[in-house]
Write a protein that holds these residues in place. Structure first.
Motif, short mmCIF file in Angstrom:
data_model
loop_
_atom_site.label_atom_id
_atom_site.label_comp_id
_atom_site.label_asym_id
_atom_site.label_seq_id
_atom_site.Cartn_x
_atom_site.Cartn_y
_atom_site.Cartn_z
N ASN A 1 0.86 -1.18 0.00
CA ASN A 1 0.00 0.00 0.00
C ASN A 1 0.89 1.23 0.00
O ASN A 1 1.84 1.31 0.78
N CYS A 2 0.58 2.19 -0.86
CA CYS A 2 1.41 3.39 -0.99
C CYS A 2 0.60 4.64 -0.64
O CYS A 2 -0.36 4.98 -1.33
N LYS A 3 0.99 5.25 0.44
CA LYS A 3 0.42 6.51 0.94
C LYS A 3 -1.04 6.35 1.39
O LYS A 3 -1.61 5.27 1.33
N GLU A 4 -1.61 7.43 1.86
CA GLU A 4 -2.92 7.41 2.52
C GLU A 4 -4.03 6.82 1.65
O GLU A 4 -4.74 5.91 2.08
N ASP A 5 -4.20 7.33 0.43
CA ASP A 5 -5.27 6.82 -0.42
C ASP A 5 -5.04 5.38 -0.86
O ASP A 5 -5.98 4.68 -1.23
N GLY A 6 -3.79 4.93 -0.80
CA GLY A 6 -3.48 3.54 -1.12
C GLY A 6 -3.65 2.60 0.05
O GLY A 6 -3.45 1.40 -0.07
N GLY A 7 -3.98 3.15 1.21
CA GLY A 7 -4.22 2.32 2.39
C GLY A 7 -3.01 2.12 3.29
O GLY A 7 -3.04 1.31 4.20
N GLN A 8 -1.93 2.87 3.04
CA GLN A 8 -0.73 2.73 3.88
C GLN A 8 -0.98 3.38 5.23
O GLN A 8 -1.34 4.55 5.31
N THR A 9 -0.82 2.60 6.31
CA THR A 9 -1.07 3.12 7.65
C THR A 9 0.20 3.30 8.48
O THR A 9 0.17 3.96 9.50
N VAL A 10 1.30 2.67 8.04
CA VAL A 10 2.60 2.87 8.69
C VAL A 10 3.55 3.40 7.63
O VAL A 10 3.72 2.78 6.58
#
Length: 112
Positions: free
Chosen positions: A85-94
């Motif tokens: 997951n890459c960045k906020e819209d990609g679902g990255q949470t850490v």
């Protein structure tokens, strides 16, 4: 820098370690989405896929070989999924590059 995954790698936060070498640390996800669900995290702090540079290409190749080898070792012969997951819209949470490896159940697409 206060990074959750850096602290896990340093042993400051406990984890269920699956594998470790000089480049990566692998541990089971605490919020499993499949019977097998582990994270492959590079020891080098990289915020996201967008922050990869030319010198990281061998590291990324190594991550995928580790995923393949662990999938075989853990009996994922029917298949598995690797997710980044890459960045906020990609679902990255850490904000530390990591790859989820999921298996031991049918995985649908799109994931949801």
């Amino acid at each position: 820098m206060d990074c959750l995954f850096c602290n896990i790698i340093k042993g400051e936060i406990p984890s269920d370690k699956v594998y470790e070498d000089d480049l990566v640390y692998v541990f089971n996800d605490i919020d499993k989405q499949a019977p097998v669900h582990f994270l492959i995290v590079p020891k080098k702090h990289i915020e996201s896929t967008d922050d990869l540079v030319e010198e990281d290409k061998e590291l990324v190749g190594h991550i995928f070989l580790v995923a393949k080898n662990l999938a075989k070792e853990l009996g994922l012969e029917k298949g598995y999924r690797i997710v980044n997951n890459c960045k906020e819209d990609g679902g990255q949470t850490v904000n530390h590059l990591h790859f989820h490896v999921l298996g031991k159940r049918p995985l649908t697409w799109p994931p949801g």
